[in-house]
Design a protein around this motif. Structure first.
Motif, mmCIF file in Angstrom:
data_model
loop_
_atom_site.group_PDB
_atom_site.id
_atom_site.type_symbol
_atom_site.label_atom_id
_atom_site.label_comp_id
_atom_site.label_asym_id
_atom_site.label_seq_id
_atom_site.Cartn_x
_atom_site.Cartn_y
_atom_site.Cartn_z
ATOM 1 N N ASN A 52 32.805 106.778 11.341
ATOM 2 C CA ASN A 52 32.897 105.389 12.031
ATOM 3 C C ASN A 52 31.345 105.264 12.648
ATOM 4 N N GLU A 53 30.493 105.999 12.152
ATOM 5 C CA GLU A 53 29.166 106.042 12.774
ATOM 6 C C GLU A 53 28.181 106.516 11.603
ATOM 7 N N SER A 54 26.898 106.319 11.469
ATOM 8 C CA SER A 54 26.061 106.496 10.407
ATOM 9 C C SER A 54 25.751 108.137 10.409
ATOM 10 N N HIS A 55 25.306 108.534 9.060
ATOM 11 C CA HIS A 55 24.703 109.735 9.003
ATOM 12 C C HIS A 55 26.127 110.759 8.511
ATOM 13 N N ALA A 56 27.328 110.281 8.416
ATOM 14 C CA ALA A 56 28.356 111.319 7.910
ATOM 15 C C ALA A 56 28.076 111.784 6.491
ATOM 16 N N ALA A 57 28.368 113.181 6.197
ATOM 17 C CA ALA A 57 28.272 113.570 4.906
ATOM 18 C C ALA A 57 29.195 114.645 4.504
ATOM 19 N N ALA A 58 29.493 114.754 3.367
ATOM 20 C CA ALA A 58 30.405 115.738 2.783
ATOM 21 C C ALA A 58 30.121 116.343 1.332
ATOM 22 N N GLY A 59 30.231 117.472 1.090
ATOM 23 C CA GLY A 59 29.849 117.778 -0.348
ATOM 24 C C GLY A 59 30.106 119.301 -0.692
ATOM 25 N N LEU A 60 29.396 119.856 -1.609
ATOM 26 C CA LEU A 60 29.352 121.265 -2.159
ATOM 27 C C LEU A 60 28.414 122.327 -1.828
ATOM 28 N N VAL A 61 28.539 123.522 -1.583
ATOM 29 C CA VAL A 61 27.633 124.438 -1.449
ATOM 30 C C VAL A 61 27.569 125.417 -2.580
ATOM 31 N N PHE A 62 26.566 126.071 -2.845
ATOM 32 C CA PHE A 62 26.791 127.057 -4.091
ATOM 33 C C PHE A 62 25.109 127.951 -3.510
ATOM 34 N N ARG A 63 25.685 129.215 -4.282
ATOM 35 C CA ARG A 63 24.814 130.451 -4.250
ATOM 36 C C ARG A 63 24.404 130.544 -2.702
ATOM 37 N N TYR A 64 25.701 130.461 -1.889
ATOM 38 C CA TYR A 64 25.635 130.413 -0.729
ATOM 39 C C TYR A 64 25.856 132.051 0.002
ATOM 40 N N ALA A 115 22.818 135.446 -6.864
ATOM 41 C CA ALA A 115 24.362 135.185 -6.820
ATOM 42 C C ALA A 115 24.769 134.835 -5.151
ATOM 43 N N GLY A 116 25.714 133.748 -5.108
ATOM 44 C CA GLY A 116 26.100 133.525 -4.085
ATOM 45 C C GLY A 116 27.467 132.784 -4.474
#
Length: 671
Positions: free
Chosen positions: A79-91, A182-183
């Protein structure tokens, strides 16, 4: 073969995977048994993995990989700006480092006619111990809150490719050698809103796209160039041959003050009118640029501006930033699928003829396909603008590449549509006065093609921040001129001048806004040497009544006209366009003993002295050229003093000289 194994193979094939499947999860079992929560609140709801609360991270701890392919359906909900979702790798769980990609909504609002709108982007971050570092960003189509979109990542060695929806062509292509190790793979959500995930597939890497271009652009110290006496680049090209003297002296200023590149906007309506003659003008400009040791980059298309492109040029609107900027192509064409299709062949002729003529030209550092290709903000969800714009970007890349030019191409990223069509990543970076300049963490393979917005970001700030991160940069712009970019964005119309010019480094009479910026460009030693070759110049109210500013200039060679702002030698210093005076001083020798003639082509009252001996005394305000002779002795240093008073009207002053064996030329202290 079991039905479940067959399902995994078909699913991987459908999403472009040819390697060995390591992980597949469609969250139909309402369980997260194979995952580990590393932050936030995670649960499975209605066959989807959901993240809620603050920063959230879910990792797959069973397998640590350096090289992998991974994909998932991802959505942010907010309901507000700058929401984000995604993937991580080599973590790395120990130090929280690695890489992350996401879909993020960076801006939203409600238009009174069109309703809600959003500005979604695809982002790639390096996760350092001190936070997320943005490497690349691109605006994307058909994305909004709550709508699952397919993301895919391939990482192989130092190269990373990120795909959105279309699994055949990467949108982002990044070279980053920071974490080639690797991660873990995982899912993540930023601090705001809810993250939604489904159909996760991770596999080994079977094949990779073409590697990102690894050119080092850290050497670039460039400036956007619009001729100072033109209201926009269209006028600069339209009356080109009438003002080549202005081009020469302004490119000379660029070389004096440490710039090595100019960024120049082309326009298709000039091609449409002049065809081959336009190519002659471009060639002539490139020759002049090269004469002063500069490179050029040329821009085919640009989304900025609100004046319908035409060849009649109105005066600048006082107070209004870039008041006569013309988009290229017209927004009327850009926003219509029918009009775009109808202009396709004319657009193709423009792009192909320009590229073909200069296909192997080493005066050109790179082609810019499109500057700030974004579309109309208030119609992100409903208009055809974005599709048309992407269509034109795709056509233009295809047309340019078909000529066989080895010159690399780019188009603006960082919230615009350019990265997918680029050989290397370019971005714009404007500061807010408190935080570091954005988008600068990608290294020397990236290039900033717009920056400088005083008072928030000065040229000194640019040099410190870009130089510290090995990024080249292009400031907007070289000249403080009639395009009105000295006013900031959103400045109200009117005659009030800004305290400092928002854009621009050099005034039309050749002096820089701030000598500290030039010192930072050149370094202390080179700047000290430059000052020895420059006229010292002082500006006064009235007839040498109150000094307003002191600076340097390599020439006394200008036409300021009688227009508000531009008619002043430095409006931001509080100098009016009428009733001002200027004093230039310096020292020089002559190569041969003999009689030398000095010329002053000017309005107003002017005096010129050599070692206190009067050479020229002009005591009336009308413009004319006057001259005076004096005998000078070889290798003896002479003090030069020139005083000029401008009462009103057009302000002009051109000081030249000639002597034994030397024809008439502009007076300098170093030739």
């Amino acid at each position: 073969m079991s039905m479940f194994l067959l399902f995994l193979i078909l699913l991987a094939w459908h999403h472009g995977f040819a390697g060995e499947v390591i992980l597949q999860d469609d969250f139909e079992g309402d369980l997260l048994d194979s995952w580990q929560v590393a932050g936030g609140q995670w649960l499975v709801r209605e066959g989807r993995c959901t993240a809620e609360g603050p920063f959230s991270l879910l990792v797959y701890p069973q397998e640590s990989r350096r090289d992998l392919e991974a994909a998932a359906d991802v959505a942010y909900s907010h309901n507000e700006s700058h929401a984000a979702a995604g993937l991580v790798f080599r973590y790395d769980m120990k130090d929280s480092t690695g890489y992350a990609v996401c879909l993020r909504e960076i801006e939203r609002g409600t238009h009174p006619r069109f309703g809600p709108w959003e500005r979604p982007v695809l982002q790639l971050f390096r996760m350092d111990g001190d936070g997320l570092k943005l490497l690349q960003e691109s605006k994307v189509m058909d994305c909004r809150s709550g709508l699952l979109r397919r993301l895919r990542v391939i990482c192989y060695g130092p190269d990373i490719w990120v795909f959105y929806q279309d699994m055949s062509e990467p949108v982002l292509k990044e070279y980053d050698p920071q974490y080639v190790r690797a991660g873990l793979f995982g899912l993540w959500k930023d601090h705001r809103g809810i993250g939604l995930f489904d159909n996760v597939v991770v596999s080994t890497v079977d094949s990779v796209p073409a590697s990102p271009l690894r050119t080092d652009w850290s050497w670039v110290r460039g400036a956007v160039y619009v001729r100072s006496n033109a209201v926009n680049s269209v006028q600069m090209w339209h009356d080109y041959w009438d003002h080549t003297d202005v081009l020469d002296r302004e490119f000379f200023y660029a070389s004096c003050y440490g710039f090595n590149m100019v960024q120049v906007y082309l326009h298709w309506i000039i091609w449409d009118r002049h065809n081959e003659e336009y190519l002659r003008r471009i060639d002539d400009l490139l020759t002049r640029v090269s004469t002063y040791g500069l490179k050029a980059n040329l821009i085919f298309w640009d989304d900025c501006g609100h004046v319908e492109p035409n060849l009649v040029f109105a005066d600048p609107v006082p107070g209004r930033h870039n008041s006569q900027m013309m988009p290229n192509p017209s927004h009327r064409i850009r926003d219509s699928e029918f009009a775009m299709a109808g202009h396709k062949e004319r657009f193709r002729d423009y792009v192909v003829n320009v590229t073909q003529r200069f296909r192997d030209d080493d005066r050109i550092a790179f082609w810019q396909l499109y500057n700030e290709g974004m579309g109309a903000r208030e119609t992100y969800r409903i208009s055809r603008t974005d599709a048309n714009l992407n269509r034109l970007l795709g056509w233009t890349r295809e047309w340019v590449k078909a000529t066989g030019t080895p010159i690399p191409v780019t188009a603006t990223g960082g919230g615009f549509y350019g990265p997918q069509y680029s050989d290397f990543y370019t971005y714009h970076s404007y500061g807010n006065g408190t935080d570091p300049l954005p988008n600068t963490d990608g290294g020397s393979e990236h290039l900033c093609t717009e920056t400088l917005n005083r008072p928030h970001t000065s040229l000194v700030d640019c040099l410190r921040e870009f130089g510290g991160k090995q990024n080249g940069f292009v400031v907007w712009e070289l000249m403080v001129g009639r395009d009105n970019c000295r006013y900031p964005w959103g400045h109200p119309d009117g005659f009030k001048e800004p305290v400092s010019p928002f854009h621009g480094v050099v005034y039309p009479d050749g002096h820089p806004w701030d000598m500290r910026e030039i010192q930072a460009m050149l370094g202390e030693k080179a700047f000290a040497a430059l000052q020895e070759r420059m006229f010292q110049v002082e500006y006064f109210e009235g007839r040498f009544h109150k000094r307003k500013k002191a600076s340097i200039t390599p020439l006394i060679d200008f036409d300021l006209g009688d227009e508000h702002g531009y008619g002043s030698p430095d409006a931001s210093a509080g100098i009016a366009k009428d009733h001002f005076s200027i004093r230039w001083t310096g020292k020089r020798t002559v190569p041969t003993t003999g009689v030398y003639t000095f010329y002053a082509d000017c309005d107003g009252v002017l005096g010129l002295w050599m070692d206190q001996a009067p050479v020229i005394q002009k005591d009336h305000p009308r413009r004319e050229e006057v001259q005076g002779d004096i005998e000078l002795i070889r290798d003896r240093p002479y003090s030069i003093r020139i005083e000029y008073y401008h009462p009103k009207g057009d302000a002009s002053n051109h000081i030249s000289w000639s002597g034994p064996g030397a024809s008439k030329r502009r007076l300098r202290l170093d030739d």
